[in-house]
Motif scaffolding. Structure first.
Motif, mmCIF file in Angstrom:
data_model
loop_
_atom_site.group_PDB
_atom_site.id
_atom_site.type_symbol
_atom_site.label_atom_id
_atom_site.label_comp_id
_atom_site.label_asym_id
_atom_site.label_seq_id
_atom_site.Cartn_x
_atom_site.Cartn_y
_atom_site.Cartn_z
ATOM 1 N N GLU A 41 0.867 -1.346 0.243
ATOM 2 C CA GLU A 41 0.090 -0.478 -0.024
ATOM 3 C C GLU A 41 0.642 1.262 -0.145
ATOM 4 O O GLU A 41 0.877 2.594 -0.615
ATOM 5 N N ILE A 45 1.244 3.857 -2.739
ATOM 6 C CA ILE A 45 0.412 5.117 -3.174
ATOM 7 C C ILE A 45 1.943 6.440 -2.617
ATOM 8 O O ILE A 45 1.860 7.513 -3.780
ATOM 9 N N VAL A 51 -4.706 7.765 -2.948
ATOM 10 C CA VAL A 51 -5.076 6.207 -2.092
ATOM 11 C C VAL A 51 -6.498 5.543 -2.026
ATOM 12 O O VAL A 51 -6.170 4.675 -1.588
ATOM 13 N N THR A 54 -5.440 2.968 -5.154
ATOM 14 C CA THR A 54 -4.774 1.520 -3.857
ATOM 15 C C THR A 54 -5.601 1.274 -2.724
ATOM 16 O O THR A 54 -5.324 0.079 -3.249
ATOM 17 N N GLN A 233 0.640 13.958 -7.550
ATOM 18 C CA GLN A 233 -0.916 14.458 -7.586
ATOM 19 C C GLN A 233 -1.575 15.678 -7.753
ATOM 20 O O GLN A 233 -3.251 15.785 -8.329
#
Length: 306
Positions: A41, A45, A51, A54, A233
């Motif tokens: 995880e 990310i 998030v 994922t 992002q």
């Protein structure tokens, strides 16, 4: 194979960080347990997959592990790659605009390579025997028109522009008249790259859209957003914000060769439900190509060196 090789080379930074770290988890763990999933995880990310995406990927991976009775962490690799591939899509009609009289509005914040991308698109489309017209409707940024003119000349296509500070909608009006009289196939419209005042941007895009609807009602319409892959992002956030003021139909990801976070391409597809239509992995017009999800996934997840 030419562009695939460039894609492989362009994604090297992402492979050397994100994919290599992912492979360490698959090979380094002996059990598929909570620690394994937590480590995976974190890496997903960090690779800018996001998030939410994922979490969805890992939920599906856990289901598949149970269903298929997978015991070895290394056997999860191909399953995860397939789950990522399933999230990336280009609709069958994604490039229909190439076969119609089309007007493509290009949006995006300053600095993402919007002007350069329009020049590359113009060259690419002209090479596909299309009559292309560039509309320099970013009259807000000083010298934007001059920069675009350089690209238009390089691509060998005409450009309609206005003086700095003039009404962008007037430039669009002139461009629609020119497109009709010259029997143009594709009009590429550059727009101002500011996002600090959404109301102004919405009003400006609204005025342009009204003129296109009124002056060229039969044309096919597209709105492409240009995103700089190196901003990760932030690029996703820009796309969301532009999506609030424009009907975005496609994403162009630039500077993929400059980022270690190529997972943003996966996040864009999965979270925005808007297809990536073009991807850029270099400076020249030949380094911008139609996005092929299979090529992207194959280039990204090639076996890394030990």
């Amino acid at each position: 194979m030419g562009f695939f090789k460039k894609l492989v080379d362009g994604l090297s930074k992402t492979r050397d960080s994100f994919v290599k770290n992912m492979d360490y988890v698959f090979r380094g763990f002996t059990n598929i347990d909570d620690d394994f999933y937590e480590e995976l995880e974190e890496i997903l990310i960090m690779g800018d997959i996001g998030v939410r995406t994922t979490e969805e990927l890992l939920d599906e991976l856990k289901e598949r592990v149970k269903e298929d009775h997978i015991k070895e962490p290394v056997d999860c690799r191909d399953v995860l790659i397939q789950l990522i591939r399933d999230r990336m899509f280009v609709p069958e009609d994604a490039y229909d605009f190439m076969n119609q009289k089309s007007v493509i509005m290009v949006v995006g914040v300053n600095g993402v390579g919007k002007t350069t991308t329009i020049g590359k698109l113009a060259k690419k489309m002209k090479d596909e025997n299309k009559k292309v017209l560039i509309s320099a409707a970013d009259t807000f940024r000083a010298a934007a028109g001059d920069q675009l003119k350089t690209w238009a000349d390089r691509a060998g296509v005409p450009m309609i522009g206005g003086v700095d500070g003039s009404d962008p909608a007037a430039v669009v009006y002139d461009s629609m008249q020119a497109a009709k009289s010259r029997n143009t196939d594709i009009v590429l419209i550059d727009t101002a790259g500011r996002l600090h005042n959404k109301k102004n941007l919405m009003n400006e895009l609204g005025k342009m859209n009204k003129i296109i609807d009124r002056e060229y009602p039969d044309c096919h319409r597209e709105t492409f957003i240009v995103l700089d892959a190196t901003t990760g992002q932030n690029a996703l956030q820009q796309a969301r914000e532009f999506g609030e003021v424009a009907d975005v139909t496609g994403v162009i990801l630039t500077k993929m060769d400059g980022t270690a976070k190529g997972g943003i391409a996966i996040a864009v597809q999965a979270e925005l439900h808007t297809p990536v239509k073009y991807i850029g992995v270099g400076e020249t017009a030949e380094d911008l190509e139609r996005f092929d999800p299979d090529d992207f996934v194959n280039a990204l997840f090639m076996q890394t060196e030990e």
